[in-house]
Design a protein around this motif. Structure first.
Motif, PDB file in Angstrom:
ATOM      1  N   GLY A 100      10.447  51.038 -10.925  1.00 44.14           N
ATOM      2  CA  GLY A 100      11.563  51.962 -10.813  1.00 44.14           C
ATOM      3  C   GLY A 100      12.803  51.571 -11.592  1.00 44.14           C
ATOM      4  N   GLN A 101      12.693  50.531 -12.404  1.00 45.74           N
ATOM      5  CA  GLN A 101      13.856  50.058 -13.165  1.00 45.74           C
ATOM      6  C   GLN A 101      13.599  50.122 -14.666  1.00 45.74           C
ATOM      7  OE1 GLN A 101      15.428  46.279 -11.841  1.00 45.74           O
ATOM      8  NE2 GLN A 101      15.050  46.733  -9.683  1.00 45.74           N
ATOM      9  N   ALA A 102      14.677  50.040 -15.420  1.00 44.74           N
ATOM     10  CA  ALA A 102      14.566  50.009 -16.876  1.00 44.74           C
ATOM     11  C   ALA A 102      14.099  48.638 -17.337  1.00 44.74           C
ATOM     12  CB  ALA A 102      15.925  50.328 -17.499  1.00 44.74           C
ATOM     13  N   PRO A 103      13.515  48.566 -18.512  1.00 48.04           N
ATOM     14  CA  PRO A 103      13.171  47.255 -19.077  1.00 48.04           C
ATOM     15  C   PRO A 103      14.408  46.402 -19.288  1.00 48.04           C
ATOM     16  CG  PRO A 103      12.051  49.025 -20.261  1.00 48.04           C
ATOM     17  CD  PRO A 103      13.063  49.673 -19.373  1.00 48.04           C
ATOM     18  N   VAL A 104      14.206  45.102 -19.165  1.00 45.76           N
ATOM     19  CA  VAL A 104      15.258  44.121 -19.403  1.00 45.76           C
ATOM     20  C   VAL A 104      14.734  43.099 -20.405  1.00 45.76           C
ATOM     21  CG1 VAL A 104      16.628  42.250 -18.388  1.00 45.76           C
ATOM     22  CG2 VAL A 104      16.279  44.379 -17.102  1.00 45.76           C
ATOM     23  N   LEU A 105      15.527  42.840 -21.429  1.00 46.78           N
ATOM     24  CA  LEU A 105      15.145  41.845 -22.429  1.00 46.78           C
ATOM     25  C   LEU A 105      15.176  40.455 -21.810  1.00 46.78           C
ATOM     26  CD1 LEU A 105      14.649  41.375 -25.565  1.00 46.78           C
ATOM     27  CD2 LEU A 105      17.122  40.936 -25.684  1.00 46.78           C
ATOM     28  N   VAL A 106      14.065  39.715 -21.927  1.00 48.23           N
ATOM     29  CA  VAL A 106      14.033  38.351 -21.379  1.00 48.23           C
ATOM     30  C   VAL A 106      13.868  37.287 -22.459  1.00 48.23           C
ATOM     31  CG1 VAL A 106      13.282  39.011 -19.063  1.00 48.23           C
ATOM     32  CG2 VAL A 106      11.562  38.540 -20.819  1.00 48.23           C
ATOM     33  N   ILE A 107      13.240  37.664 -23.583  1.00 47.87           N
ATOM     34  CA  ILE A 107      13.072  36.744 -24.709  1.00 47.87           C
ATOM     35  C   ILE A 107      13.212  37.555 -25.994  1.00 47.87           C
ATOM     36  CG2 ILE A 107      11.428  35.313 -26.015  1.00 47.87           C
ATOM     37  CD1 ILE A 107      12.406  33.808 -23.626  1.00 47.87           C
ATOM     38  N   TYR A 108      13.954  37.010 -26.967  1.00 50.27           N
ATOM     39  CA  TYR A 108      14.016  37.636 -28.286  1.00 50.27           C
ATOM     40  C   TYR A 108      13.812  36.572 -29.348  1.00 50.27           C
ATOM     41  CZ  TYR A 108      18.913  36.032 -28.361  1.00 50.27           C
ATOM     42  OH  TYR A 108      20.066  35.271 -28.340  1.00 50.27           O
ATOM     43  N   TYR A 109      13.422  37.005 -30.524  1.00 46.53           N
ATOM     44  CA  TYR A 109      13.101  36.091 -31.624  1.00 46.53           C
ATOM     45  C   TYR A 109      12.178  34.964 -31.153  1.00 46.53           C
ATOM     46  CZ  TYR A 109      16.777  38.368 -34.353  1.00 46.53           C
ATOM     47  OH  TYR A 109      17.541  39.287 -35.021  1.00 46.53           O
TER      48      TYR A 109
END
Lengths: 125, 108
Positions: free
Chosen positions: B40-49
């Motif tokens: 029920g929630q939006a995606p959340v960035l946890v790791i980039y590059y």
């Protein structure tokens, strides 16, 4: 801090046009970011729809390009999505998102660092 | 277009380490980004590059990328880590993002 908020009708009739707006608060839509729409059918994965820059430049997913229009209204600090000729397959949660990353010139490396809460759009008569 | 393959599900006991893979042709030559999405929630960035963490993401979340597989590792898994996880790359040939199909992490 910047926040995104989607708004628009939750129910659209088949063959009609889906219209959504994403309001940007806490920051300017004219920053050096692209602004995207991503959707997620119930129980399924994420699908990128397209993006816009504050200049009005756009990029669209080829699979949806013939039906999609994304526009920007800098005076209202918002951008919008129109998807025409909708069917039940377009039923999904629609998210707006901010794209960020690195521009290497010939190509870029981008990701989405900020998302709206999403809005469910159901296509049904 | 570029295809990313994730296992549909991964299960792990609390306190253990979860590893979620994302396969793609020579994915090690691309940057991989990971999102967490709770119901029920939006995606959340946890790791980039591949391995960088946004502010506010616990150090328990880490990433690696080599060859044909990128991996999101969650150490000392907690009940609150139960979610769907998606990998993403930017496909330079088409100039648009590609998402993996998602992996449902279940904490036993």
């Amino acid at each position: 801090q910047v926040q995104l908020q989607e708004s628009g009708p939750g129910l659209v009739k088949p063959s009609g046009t889906l219209s959504l707006t994403c309001a940007v608060s806490g920051g300017s839509i004219s920053s050096s970011n692209w602004w995207s729409w991503v959707r997620q059918p119930p129980g399924k994965g994420l699908e990128w729809i397209g993006e816009i820059y504050h200049s009005g430049s756009t990029n669209y997913n080829p699979s949806l390009k013939s039906r999609v229009t994304i526009s920007v209204d800098k005076s209202k600090n918002q951008f919008s999505l129109k998807l025409s000729s909708v069917t039940a397959a377009d039923t999904a949660v629609y998210y707006c998102a901010r794209k960020t990353g690195t521009d290497y010139g010939d190509y870029g490396d981008w990701y989405f660092d900020l998302w709206g809460r999403g809005t469910l759009v159901t296509v049904s008569s | 277009s570029y295809v990313l393959t994730q296992p549909p599900s991964v299960s792990v006991a609390p306190g253990k380490t979860a590893r979620i893979t994302c396969g793609g042709n020579n994915i090690g030559s691309k940057s991989v980004h990971w999102y967490q999405q709770k119901p029920g929630q939006a995606p959340v960035l946890v790791i980039y590059y591949d391995s960088d963490r946004p502010s506010g993401i616990p150090e328990r979340f880490s990433g690696s990328n080599s060859g044909n597989t990128a991996t999101l590792t969650i150490s000392r898994v907690e009940a609150g880590d139960e979610a769907d996880y998606y990998c993403q790359v930017w496909d330079s040939s088409s100039d648009h993002p590609m998402f993996g199909g998602g992996t449902k992490l279940t904490v036993l």
